[in-house]
Design a protein around this motif. Structure first.
Motif, PDB file in Angstrom:
ATOM      1  N   ALA A 129       1.090  -1.192  -0.670  1.00 42.17           N
ATOM      2  CA  ALA A 129       0.071   0.531   0.510  1.00 42.17           C
ATOM      3  C   ALA A 129       0.713   1.420  -0.038  1.00 42.17           C
ATOM      4  O   ALA A 129       0.434   1.999  -0.605  1.00 42.17           O
ATOM      5  N   VAL A 130       2.167   1.089   1.082  1.00 42.59           N
ATOM      6  CA  VAL A 130       2.817   2.680   1.252  1.00 42.59           C
ATOM      7  C   VAL A 130       3.138   2.901  -0.058  1.00 42.59           C
ATOM      8  O   VAL A 130       3.879   3.637  -1.067  1.00 42.59           O
ATOM      9  N   ILE A 131       3.619   1.474  -0.478  1.00 40.26           N
ATOM     10  CA  ILE A 131       4.240   1.559  -2.650  1.00 40.26           C
ATOM     11  C   ILE A 131       3.859   2.344  -3.861  1.00 40.26           C
ATOM     12  O   ILE A 131       4.367   2.878  -4.291  1.00 40.26           O
ATOM     13  N   LEU A 132       2.208   1.778  -2.809  1.00 40.91           N
ATOM     14  CA  LEU A 132       1.118   2.214  -3.984  1.00 40.91           C
ATOM     15  C   LEU A 132       0.603   3.746  -3.969  1.00 40.91           C
ATOM     16  O   LEU A 132       1.264   4.433  -5.056  1.00 40.91           O
ATOM     17  N   LEU A 133       0.733   4.162  -3.390  1.00 34.08           N
ATOM     18  CA  LEU A 133       1.067   5.530  -2.760  1.00 34.08           C
ATOM     19  C   LEU A 133       2.028   6.638  -3.280  1.00 34.08           C
ATOM     20  O   LEU A 133       1.406   7.298  -3.178  1.00 34.08           O
ATOM     21  N   ASN A 134       3.101   6.069  -3.398  1.00 36.48           N
ATOM     22  CA  ASN A 134       4.569   6.765  -2.901  1.00 36.48           C
ATOM     23  C   ASN A 134       4.330   6.679  -4.515  1.00 36.48           C
ATOM     24  O   ASN A 134       5.185   7.205  -5.308  1.00 36.48           O
ATOM     25  N   SER A 135       4.130   5.506  -5.761  1.00 37.55           N
ATOM     26  CA  SER A 135       4.458   5.262  -7.051  1.00 37.55           C
ATOM     27  C   SER A 135       3.230   6.556  -8.111  1.00 37.55           C
ATOM     28  O   SER A 135       3.810   6.884  -9.222  1.00 37.55           O
ATOM     29  N   PHE A 136       2.497   7.397  -6.788  1.00 36.99           N
ATOM     30  CA  PHE A 136       1.997   8.522  -7.904  1.00 36.99           C
ATOM     31  C   PHE A 136       1.704   9.839  -7.355  1.00 36.99           C
ATOM     32  O   PHE A 136       1.776  10.413  -7.480  1.00 36.99           O
ATOM     33  N   LYS A 137       3.106  10.160  -6.611  1.00 35.99           N
ATOM     34  CA  LYS A 137       3.238  11.350  -6.055  1.00 35.99           C
ATOM     35  C   LYS A 137       4.425  11.414  -7.322  1.00 35.99           C
ATOM     36  O   LYS A 137       5.310  11.276  -7.246  1.00 35.99           O
ATOM     37  N   THR A 138       4.294  13.082  -6.307  1.00 37.58           N
ATOM     38  CA  THR A 138       5.592  13.840  -7.035  1.00 37.58           C
ATOM     39  C   THR A 138       6.243  13.860  -6.309  1.00 37.58           C
ATOM     40  O   THR A 138       6.877  14.062  -4.803  1.00 37.58           O
TER      41      THR A 138
ATOM     42  N   PRO B  78       5.769   9.841   3.608  1.00 38.66           N
ATOM     43  CA  PRO B  78       5.465   8.670   2.922  1.00 38.66           C
ATOM     44  C   PRO B  78       4.109   8.055   2.905  1.00 38.66           C
ATOM     45  O   PRO B  78       3.985   7.786   2.134  1.00 38.66           O
ATOM     46  N   LEU B  79       2.854   8.619   4.563  1.00 38.35           N
ATOM     47  CA  LEU B  79       2.277   7.463   4.356  1.00 38.35           C
ATOM     48  C   LEU B  79       1.122   8.279   4.065  1.00 38.35           C
ATOM     49  O   LEU B  79      -0.281   8.544   4.545  1.00 38.35           O
ATOM     50  N   SER B  80       1.158   9.948   3.575  1.00 38.23           N
ATOM     51  CA  SER B  80       0.165  10.745   3.080  1.00 38.23           C
ATOM     52  C   SER B  80      -0.552  10.231   1.962  1.00 38.23           C
ATOM     53  O   SER B  80       0.107  10.334   1.113  1.00 38.23           O
ATOM     54  N   TRP B  81      -1.463  10.850   1.820  1.00 35.40           N
ATOM     55  CA  TRP B  81      -2.190  10.007   0.292  1.00 35.40           C
ATOM     56  C   TRP B  81      -1.723  11.542  -0.612  1.00 35.40           C
ATOM     57  O   TRP B  81      -1.633  12.472  -0.107  1.00 35.40           O
ATOM     58  N   PRO B  82      -1.600  11.127  -2.145  1.00 37.47           N
ATOM     59  CA  PRO B  82      -1.478  11.619  -2.972  1.00 37.47           C
ATOM     60  C   PRO B  82      -2.033  12.739  -3.207  1.00 37.47           C
ATOM     61  O   PRO B  82      -3.401  13.326  -3.249  1.00 37.47           O
ATOM     62  N   ALA B  83      -1.747  14.732  -2.956  1.00 36.40           N
ATOM     63  CA  ALA B  83      -2.308  15.577  -3.314  1.00 36.40           C
ATOM     64  C   ALA B  83      -2.863  15.580  -4.618  1.00 36.40           C
ATOM     65  O   ALA B  83      -3.796  15.952  -5.147  1.00 36.40           O
ATOM     66  N   GLU B  84      -2.139  14.822  -5.546  1.00 33.88           N
ATOM     67  CA  GLU B  84      -2.293  14.812  -7.070  1.00 33.88           C
ATOM     68  C   GLU B  84      -1.929  12.931  -7.787  1.00 33.88           C
ATOM     69  O   GLU B  84      -0.446  13.746  -7.768  1.00 33.88           O
ATOM     70  N   TRP B  85      -3.002  12.654  -8.032  1.00 31.34           N
ATOM     71  CA  TRP B  85      -2.168  11.405  -8.693  1.00 31.34           C
ATOM     72  C   TRP B  85      -1.209  11.637 -10.083  1.00 31.34           C
ATOM     73  O   TRP B  85      -2.043  12.096 -10.587  1.00 31.34           O
ATOM     74  N   ASP B  86      -0.201  12.228  -9.689  1.00 29.61           N
ATOM     75  CA  ASP B  86       1.087  11.673 -11.475  1.00 29.61           C
ATOM     76  C   ASP B  86       0.663  10.704 -11.593  1.00 29.61           C
ATOM     77  O   ASP B  86       2.087   9.859 -10.873  1.00 29.61           O
ATOM     78  N   TRP B  87       0.391  10.378 -12.906  1.00 30.54           N
ATOM     79  CA  TRP B  87       1.068   9.330 -13.383  1.00 30.54           C
ATOM     80  C   TRP B  87       1.616   9.207 -14.824  1.00 30.54           C
ATOM     81  O   TRP B  87       2.515   8.474 -14.455  1.00 30.54           O
ATOM     82  N   ALA B  88       2.194  10.864 -14.582  1.00 30.29           N
ATOM     83  CA  ALA B  88       3.887  10.824 -15.119  1.00 30.29           C
ATOM     84  C   ALA B  88       4.489  10.012 -14.693  1.00 30.29           C
ATOM     85  O   ALA B  88       5.954   9.659 -14.962  1.00 30.29           O
ATOM     86  N   VAL B  89       5.213   9.667 -13.332  1.00 27.41           N
ATOM     87  CA  VAL B  89       6.431   8.827 -12.354  1.00 27.41           C
ATOM     88  C   VAL B  89       6.304   7.993 -13.788  1.00 27.41           C
ATOM     89  O   VAL B  89       7.419   6.682 -13.440  1.00 27.41           O
TER      90      VAL B  89
END
Length: 297
Positions: free
Chosen positions: A49-58, A67-78
């Protein structure tokens, strides 16, 4: 005069109470097991779950909110950036090629070896089983440098075919040990009936032994594929060219001594996990059938 019918003796008053107590204890035990399993599942899935959240963060979002916060904006460009940076398409093709080759080599060798040991009743059966058992417990660190110098001498160093042959032969030792125990308990009456019908050894292998052993072989194929996919030390030493890197090696080279990109590493880890999840979803029925067939047998 009507006959006198004796009334059945009523159970002691303690019996219903004891039954209710047992049912209550059984219910508490089941709830306790369910709670323990739930905690275990949560602990197991938490890193994913942590990996999934951080995979779409800037990177800025990660540094600001942690690392434990919800992404402010889902960045698929990562994910796209990591895919291009690692050349994930080539790494994915390399891993699929080598893993399928390892499965083919290991299963074929294990099938032939186990057929000779378990059904052919080789004279040196015990010695061969001890040899294959020793090959299973041999650590990779102990064989990697002799293999490294050998491959350099014979021209197989930094080649996918050399790596595939090596891992396939190593895995075949475990497959031989496993299949030998299965073939040793094979019904001799069935084999003798096939021989009376004029079937030779090859016919017995392909028409009798192989179909009945397919559940075990399917489980071996799944395990060998997953093990080969996750190999790290051997391809790290033997496959040094970027064009020959497998997925684990390609993801590992992203982390250097002086630079760190947590969101990129999380995206890379997610890309490395997704193929295995797809593989298990496709072959979960085969794996379940193989394990169930082995348990029933």
């Amino acid at each position: 005069m009507a006959p006198v019918v004796a009334e059945p003796a009523s159970p002691p008053p303690q019996a219903p109470r004891r039954r209710r107590l047992r049912r209550g204890l059984a219910g508490l035990a089941s709830y306790g097991v369910a709670a323990v399993l739930t905690v275990a599942v949560v602990v197991f899935l938490a890193p994913f779950a942590v990996i999934l959240l951080n995979s779409f963060k800037t990177s800025a979002d990660f540094r600001t909110n942690g690392p434990l916060s919800w992404p402010a904006e889902w960045d698929w460009a990562v994910l796209a950036e990591v895919w291009e940076r690692v050349d994930f398409t080539q790494k994915l093709v390399n891993s699929v090629q080598t893993s399928l080759g390892v499965v083919a080599i290991a299963v074929v060798l294990a099938l032939f070896n186990a057929y000779a040991i378990g059904i052919g009743r080789s004279r040196f059966r015990v010695s061969l089983l001890i040899f294959f058992l020793a090959a299973n417990v041999l650590p990779q660190e102990g064989m990697i440098y002799p293999v490294y110098y050998l491959f350099r001498e014979i021209g197989l160093y930094d080649t996918k075919i050399g790596y595939t042959i090596l891992i396939g032969v190593v895995y075949s030792a475990f497959g031989t040990y496993l299949l030998s125990s299965v073939f040793a308990s094979f019904p001799r009456e069935l084999l003798e009936a096939a021989e009376l019908d004029g079937a030779g050894r090859w016919t017995v292998l392909w028409r009798v032994v192989l179909p009945l052993s397919w559940p075990t072989l399917s489980v071996m194929c799944v395990f060998f594929f997953v093990w080969s996919w996750n190999e790290f030390l051997v391809p790290l030493v033997l496959l040094i060219s970027n064009d020959n890197h497998t997925v684990p090696i390609g993801l590992a080279v992203m982390e250097s001594q002086y630079t760190s990109d947590p969101t990129g590493l999380s995206a890379a880890a997610l890309l490395g996990v997704i193929p295995m999840l797809v593989f298990f979803f496709i072959f979960q029925r085969t794996l379940t059938r193989g394990v169930t067939a082995g348990a029933v047998k």
